[in-house]
Design an enzyme around this catalytic site. Structure first.
Site, short mmCIF file in Angstrom:
data_model
loop_
_atom_site.label_atom_id
_atom_site.label_comp_id
_atom_site.label_asym_id
_atom_site.label_seq_id
_atom_site.Cartn_x
_atom_site.Cartn_y
_atom_site.Cartn_z
N GLN A 49 29.17 18.52 55.16
CA GLN A 49 28.45 17.08 55.19
C GLN A 49 28.29 17.04 56.73
O GLN A 49 27.14 16.79 57.45
CB GLN A 49 29.14 15.85 54.83
CG GLN A 49 29.41 15.48 53.13
CD GLN A 49 27.92 15.28 52.83
OE1 GLN A 49 27.44 16.21 52.30
NE2 GLN A 49 27.35 13.93 52.82
N LEU A 54 27.98 19.61 58.79
CA LEU A 54 26.94 20.92 59.15
C LEU A 54 25.38 20.58 58.84
O LEU A 54 24.82 21.04 59.28
CB LEU A 54 27.67 22.03 58.72
CG LEU A 54 28.83 22.43 59.47
CD1 LEU A 54 29.32 23.63 58.85
CD2 LEU A 54 28.41 22.95 60.87
N GLY A 55 25.51 19.55 57.77
CA GLY A 55 24.18 19.34 57.08
C GLY A 55 23.51 20.58 56.52
O GLY A 55 24.32 21.20 55.58
N GLU A 64 42.18 29.04 36.39
CA GLU A 64 43.77 28.75 36.21
C GLU A 64 43.80 27.25 35.70
O GLU A 64 44.98 26.70 35.99
CB GLU A 64 44.55 29.34 37.00
CG GLU A 64 44.84 30.79 37.36
CD GLU A 64 45.90 30.99 38.33
OE1 GLU A 64 46.84 30.48 38.55
OE2 GLU A 64 45.74 32.33 38.80
N GLY A 65 43.06 26.81 35.00
CA GLY A 65 43.27 25.22 34.49
C GLY A 65 42.29 24.47 35.40
O GLY A 65 42.59 24.29 36.40
N THR A 66 41.38 23.71 34.59
CA THR A 66 40.57 22.84 35.26
C THR A 66 41.40 21.50 35.76
O THR A 66 42.43 21.18 35.48
CB THR A 66 39.48 22.38 34.37
OG1 THR A 66 39.94 21.51 33.21
CG2 THR A 66 38.64 23.59 33.90
N SER A 67 40.89 20.88 36.59
CA SER A 67 41.49 19.71 37.18
C SER A 67 41.58 18.82 35.88
O SER A 67 42.69 18.05 35.86
CB SER A 67 40.59 18.99 38.18
OG SER A 67 40.51 19.64 39.32
#
Length: 127
Positions: free
Chosen positions: A47, A49-50, A74-77
């Site tokens: 954000q 650095l645009g 290794e396992g999604t959130s």
């Protein structure tokens, strides 16, 4: 990290494992917290650095890709949330706590249901 408490210490799951105690919940909490924090920081860098943040020559782009993969690999959130919730429910169930009874549902009176339908019919005829 979303559950309202301080972020879990990364060493806590390892200490629990070394002590022969359950550590699944703490490990899931640490992984979830670390991966979400890394993604948030990398996103903020992009954000700042645009458009230059998306250039592949910039480190921020690589950091963002690397951070995002930690939420997937290794396992999604979502799976980490399920693991945490399941373990919390097991802990709560083992406390032998009595849950309050659900509220009683009120039964509508038969006379009120007929009067409301007749008023609706009357309104319907006026239109």
């Amino acid at each position: 990290c979303g559950w309202g408490g301080p972020p879990p210490l990364p060493g806590r799951p390892a200490a629990l494992k070394d002590a022969g105690r359950p550590f699944t919940k703490e490990a899931a909490m640490a992984k979830l917290c670390a991966s979400e924090a890394a993604t948030k920081c990398a996103h903020q860098a992009i954000q700042v650095l645009g458009g230059m943040g998306f250039v592949t020559d910039m480190p921020a782009e690589r950091y963002y890709r690397d951070a995002r993969i930690t939420e997937i690999y290794e396992g999604t959130s979502e799976i980490q949330h399920i693991v945490i919730a399941t373990n919390l429910l097991k802990e709560y169930a083992s406390m032998d706590v009595q849950l309050p009874a659900p509220p009683l549902k009120h039964q509508p009176k038969s006379s009120s249901s007929s009067s409301s339908s007749s008023s609706q019919d009357h309104h319907h005829h006026q239109v």
